[in-house]
Design a protein around this motif. Structure first.
Motif, PDB file in Angstrom:
ATOM      1  N   ILE A   1      26.899  19.761  24.801  1.00 26.43           N
ATOM      2  CA  ILE A   1      25.854  18.757  24.926  1.00 26.43           C
ATOM      3  C   ILE A   1      24.525  19.364  25.355  1.00 26.43           C
ATOM      4  CG2 ILE A   1      26.492  18.204  27.311  1.00 26.43           C
ATOM      5  CD1 ILE A   1      25.790  15.305  26.679  1.00 26.43           C
ATOM      6  N   VAL A   2      24.561  20.391  26.211  1.00 26.93           N
ATOM      7  CA  VAL A   2      23.314  20.993  26.679  1.00 26.93           C
ATOM      8  C   VAL A   2      22.613  21.735  25.546  1.00 26.93           C
ATOM      9  CG1 VAL A   2      22.284  22.585  28.333  1.00 26.93           C
ATOM     10  CG2 VAL A   2      24.207  21.153  29.027  1.00 26.93           C
ATOM     11  N   THR A   3      23.371  22.466  24.754  1.00 26.04           N
ATOM     12  CA  THR A   3      22.779  23.190  23.625  1.00 26.04           C
ATOM     13  C   THR A   3      22.155  22.230  22.626  1.00 26.04           C
ATOM     14  OG1 THR A   3      24.495  24.876  23.882  1.00 26.04           O
ATOM     15  CG2 THR A   3      23.235  24.881  21.833  1.00 26.04           C
ATOM     16  N   LYS A   4      22.855  21.145  22.324  1.00 19.97           N
ATOM     17  CA  LYS A   4      22.320  20.155  21.396  1.00 19.97           C
ATOM     18  C   LYS A   4      21.082  19.484  21.973  1.00 19.97           C
ATOM     19  CE  LYS A   4      23.596  16.126  18.637  1.00 19.97           C
ATOM     20  NZ  LYS A   4      24.687  15.167  18.285  1.00 19.97           N
TER      21      LYS A   4
ATOM     22  N   GLY B   1      13.925  -1.619  14.145  1.00 16.28           N
ATOM     23  CA  GLY B   1      15.084  -0.841  13.713  1.00 16.28           C
ATOM     24  C   GLY B   1      15.057   0.614  14.133  1.00 16.28           C
ATOM     25  N   MET B   2      14.443   0.921  15.263  1.00 13.59           N
ATOM     26  CA  MET B   2      14.316   2.316  15.695  1.00 13.59           C
ATOM     27  C   MET B   2      15.259   2.678  16.834  1.00 13.59           C
ATOM     28  SD  MET B   2      10.239   3.188  15.455  1.00 13.59           S
ATOM     29  CE  MET B   2       9.800   2.076  16.799  1.00 13.59           C
ATOM     30  N   LEU B   3      16.157   1.760  17.229  1.00 16.29           N
ATOM     31  CA  LEU B   3      17.089   2.090  18.307  1.00 16.29           C
ATOM     32  C   LEU B   3      17.990   3.253  17.890  1.00 16.29           C
ATOM     33  CD1 LEU B   3      18.252  -1.326  19.808  1.00 16.29           C
ATOM     34  CD2 LEU B   3      16.717   0.374  20.821  1.00 16.29           C
ATOM     35  N   ASP B   4      18.217   4.165  18.831  1.00 16.85           N
ATOM     36  CA  ASP B   4      19.049   5.346  18.625  1.00 16.85           C
ATOM     37  C   ASP B   4      18.523   6.225  17.496  1.00 16.85           C
ATOM     38  OD1 ASP B   4      21.122   6.978  19.433  1.00 16.85           O
ATOM     39  OD2 ASP B   4      22.557   6.114  18.028  1.00 16.85           O
TER      40      ASP B   4
ATOM     41  N   SER C   1      24.021   8.809  24.142  1.00 11.32           N
ATOM     42  CA  SER C   1      24.159  10.111  24.801  1.00 11.32           C
ATOM     43  C   SER C   1      24.244  11.262  23.814  1.00 11.32           C
ATOM     44  CB  SER C   1      25.403  10.116  25.711  1.00 11.32           C
ATOM     45  OG  SER C   1      26.567   9.834  24.949  1.00 11.32           O
ATOM     46  N   ASP C   2      24.709  11.009  22.578  1.00 16.47           N
ATOM     47  CA  ASP C   2      24.815  12.089  21.590  1.00 16.47           C
ATOM     48  C   ASP C   2      23.452  12.603  21.142  1.00 16.47           C
ATOM     49  OD1 ASP C   2      27.528  11.877  21.702  1.00 16.47           O
ATOM     50  OD2 ASP C   2      27.699  10.587  19.940  1.00 16.47           O
ATOM     51  N   HIS C   3      22.400  11.813  21.340  1.00 17.98           N
ATOM     52  CA  HIS C   3      21.062  12.179  20.888  1.00 17.98           C
ATOM     53  C   HIS C   3      20.094  12.408  22.046  1.00 17.98           C
ATOM     54  CE1 HIS C   3      22.196   9.751  17.044  1.00 17.98           C
ATOM     55  NE2 HIS C   3      22.648  10.995  16.993  1.00 17.98           N
ATOM     56  N   TRP C   4      20.608  12.603  23.228  1.00 12.86           N
ATOM     57  CA  TRP C   4      19.745  12.787  24.392  1.00 12.86           C
ATOM     58  C   TRP C   4      18.956  14.094  24.315  1.00 12.86           C
ATOM     59  CZ3 TRP C   4      23.277  11.227  29.091  1.00 12.86           C
ATOM     60  CH2 TRP C   4      23.252   9.835  29.226  1.00 12.86           C
ATOM     61  N   PRO C   5      17.702  14.087  24.760  1.00 12.86           N
ATOM     62  CA  PRO C   5      16.974  15.357  24.952  1.00 12.86           C
ATOM     63  C   PRO C   5      17.399  16.019  26.257  1.00 12.86           C
ATOM     64  CG  PRO C   5      15.567  13.504  25.505  1.00 12.86           C
ATOM     65  CD  PRO C   5      16.839  12.918  24.985  1.00 12.86           C
TER      66      PRO C   5
END
Length: 298
Positions: free
Chosen positions: A78-81, A144-147, A228-232
């Motif tokens: 997750i940190v690398t992504k 329509g911009m959620l996630d 959480s899969d798209h978190w910065p």
């Protein structure tokens, strides 16, 4: 005619040795208060888990430095992504924001533009009365911009302060240059590209850094609009380091460990801090010229 001794004002006298010494001590104390926490964070990230535990969670100087925590983070997970998301978001968002802010600031800086004053007043109104969190969320959801990564860029595409700084800087360019360019047959786009932008490097550099820092640290909007899969990286840092939550996927293989040890947490903190620290010294010389000139002219 009097030839007596002329007393100089206090501010013109040379500082005494005691004054210089006191200033030097004060600077050293402040420098220590700033650098020691950085040293502790970097040292802890380079220490082994055993050494961190033996020292109560913090290490001032590791006896056997290792990059294991950084390797565990950068091997995947997750940190690398999140690091890749932050880099892409910062680069793309800064470019889009800088372009839109430049175009709008140039239009508002030119006299006689149709609707220029009403548009400027509307922009200033949003600066004084920003929208609330619920209306902003409903707007992003309705579009329509959620996630999606657009939710981290579109709502903050133009910062009003940066717009005012650029507009003031553009207004400070001598009008004779615009007139000379128009006599030579240049249009608005040519004037912007060949005259305005080359003369505005200082202001553009400062505004670029402001936008880059803002996008790099964009955790609040990510916590509202993103899964959480798209978190910065900033949101990962806040959740797993500051918030004390567990990192379930960091590449750790030590005894089935799933919670991030102190070394991994400090390594994430270093990775999230160092890029901005490396960029800032190269743009520092533009700060006084860029910000103050734009603020004064506006």
């Amino acid at each position: 005619m009097s030839t007596g001794h002329v007393t100089r004002p206090a501010w013109m006298e040379k500082p005494r040795f005691a004054t210089k010494a006191a200033k030097g001590v004060a600077v050293l104390v402040v420098l220590g208060l700033v650098l020691i926490p950085f040293l502790v964070i970097i040292s802890t990230s380079l220490a082994s888990n055993r050494e961190v535990v033996d020292n109560g969670g913090w290490v001032l100087w590791p006896s056997d430095p290792t990059l294991r925590a950084y390797r565990n983070i950068l091997e995947g997970g997750i940190v690398t992504k999140a690091l890749g998301v932050s880099v892409g978001l910062t680069v793309v968002g800064t470019l889009f924001s800088l372009a839109c802010t430049t175009f709008l600031a140039y239009a508002l800086a030119r006299p006689g533009v149709f609707g220029g004053k009403p548009v400027l007043l509307l922009i200033l109104f949003t600066f004084l009365f920003p929208p609330g969190m619920i209306p902003a969320f409903l707007l992003v959801k309705g579009m329509g911009m959620l996630d999606t990564y657009a939710a981290l860029v579109a709502p903050v595409l133009i910062n009003v302060f940066n717009l005012i700084v650029l507009r003031g800087f553009f207004q400070g360019i001598p009008e004779e240059l615009y007139e000379a360019a128009r006599l030579d047959g240049a249009g608005d786009w040519q004037i912007l590209w060949r005259i305005v932008l080359p003369l505005s490097k200082a202001a553009l550099a400062v505004v670029s850094l402001f936008y880059a820092v803002s996008y790099w640290n964009a955790w609040f909007h990510a916590s509202i609009y993103m899964e959480s899969d798209h978190w910065p990286l900033s949101q990962v840092l806040r959740t797993y380091v500051i918030g004390g939550s567990q990192i379930a996927d960091t590449g750790l293989s030590e005894a089935g460990m799933v919670s991030a040890p102190q070394t991994t947490q400090m390594a994430v903190l270093v990775i999230a801090t160092v890029p901005i620290l490396l960029v800032y010294p190269f743009l520092q010389k533009y700060f006084t010229k860029g910000v103050l000139t734009g603020a004064i002219k506006s």
